[in-house]
Design a protein around this motif. Structure first.
Motif, PDB file in Angstrom:
ATOM      1  N   UNK A   1      -5.391  43.476  45.564  1.00  0.00           N
ATOM      2  CA  UNK A   1      -5.155  43.601  47.055  1.00  0.00           C
ATOM      3  C   UNK A   1      -5.133  42.703  47.739  1.00  0.00           C
ATOM      4  N   UNK A   2      -4.890  41.196  46.695  1.00  0.00           N
ATOM      5  CA  UNK A   2      -5.828  40.652  46.876  1.00  0.00           C
ATOM      6  C   UNK A   2      -6.950  39.437  47.550  1.00  0.00           C
ATOM      7  N   UNK A   3      -8.198  40.231  47.020  1.00  0.00           N
ATOM      8  CA  UNK A   3      -9.347  39.778  47.337  1.00  0.00           C
ATOM      9  C   UNK A   3      -9.942  38.945  45.914  1.00  0.00           C
ATOM     10  N   UNK A   4     -11.355  38.690  45.772  1.00  0.00           N
ATOM     11  CA  UNK A   4     -11.731  38.037  44.705  1.00  0.00           C
ATOM     12  C   UNK A   4     -13.167  39.235  44.364  1.00  0.00           C
TER      13      UNK A   4
ATOM     14  N   UNK B   1     -10.520  55.485  42.968  1.00  0.00           N
ATOM     15  CA  UNK B   1      -9.783  54.947  43.760  1.00  0.00           C
ATOM     16  C   UNK B   1      -9.718  55.501  44.707  1.00  0.00           C
ATOM     17  N   UNK B   2     -10.275  56.643  45.268  1.00  0.00           N
ATOM     18  CA  UNK B   2      -9.971  57.130  46.881  1.00  0.00           C
ATOM     19  C   UNK B   2     -10.812  56.618  47.650  1.00  0.00           C
TER      20      UNK B   2
ATOM     21  N   UNK C   1       1.249  48.234  42.357  1.00  0.00           N
ATOM     22  CA  UNK C   1       1.186  49.633  42.418  1.00  0.00           C
ATOM     23  C   UNK C   1       0.524  50.222  41.279  1.00  0.00           C
ATOM     24  N   UNK C   2      -0.462  51.362  41.433  1.00  0.00           N
ATOM     25  CA  UNK C   2      -1.408  51.833  40.267  1.00  0.00           C
ATOM     26  C   UNK C   2      -1.266  53.279  39.696  1.00  0.00           C
TER      27      UNK C   2
ATOM     28  N   UNK D   1      -7.673  52.698  47.579  1.00  0.00           N
ATOM     29  CA  UNK D   1      -6.095  52.398  46.887  1.00  0.00           C
ATOM     30  C   UNK D   1      -5.802  54.082  46.984  1.00  0.00           C
ATOM     31  N   UNK D   2      -3.552  53.126  47.021  1.00  0.00           N
ATOM     32  CA  UNK D   2      -3.150  53.785  46.853  1.00  0.00           C
ATOM     33  C   UNK D   2      -2.453  54.203  46.018  1.00  0.00           C
ATOM     34  N   UNK D   3      -2.892  54.894  44.788  1.00  0.00           N
ATOM     35  CA  UNK D   3      -1.819  55.428  43.603  1.00  0.00           C
ATOM     36  C   UNK D   3      -1.183  56.585  43.651  1.00  0.00           C
TER      37      UNK D   3
END
Length: 82
Positions: A77-80, A20-21, A1-2, A25-27
Motif C-alpha cells: 500500500x506504499x506505507x513504511x 487482512x480484513x 494483489x493479495x 486489505x483487498x484480497x
C-alpha cells in the motif's frame, strides 16, 4: 494483489483472513480443499503443503506470521512500517 490460500477448519487461515480484513486489505481467497488449481498454485508459490499461504504483491508468506503479513500489506500500500 493479495491472495490467501486456505482450507476449511484451519485456525491459522482464519487468523490470516481476519488480519487482512482488519488491515482493510483487498484480497481474494482460494480454497485449496475445494480446488485442485488453487492447491497447485499454493504449492508452486510456497513449496509447502501447509496453509495458510499468502501472496502479497509477489511476496509469499507461508504460515501465519502477523508482523510479516502487516509489513507486506503496508509495503504493498506504499506505507513504511518501522
Amino acid at each position: 494483489m493479495i491472495t490467501l490460500y486456505s482450507k476449511e477448519g484451519c485456525s491459522a487461515c482464519d487468523k490470516a483472513r481476519l488480519l487482512l480484513k482488519k488491515l482493510k486489505a483487498k484480497f481474494r481467497e482460494r480454497r485449496v480443499d475445494r480446488s485442485q488449481k488453487a492447491f497447485v498454485a499454493s504449492l508452486d508459490a510456497s513449496g509447502t503443503f501447509s496453509v495458510p499461504v499468502l501472496d502479497i504483491g509477489g511476496k509469499v508468506i507461508a504460515g501465519y506470521r502477523e508482523k510479516e503479513i502487516k509489513r507486506a500489506v503496508q509495503y504493498l500500500n506504499g506505507k513504511n512500517l518501522r
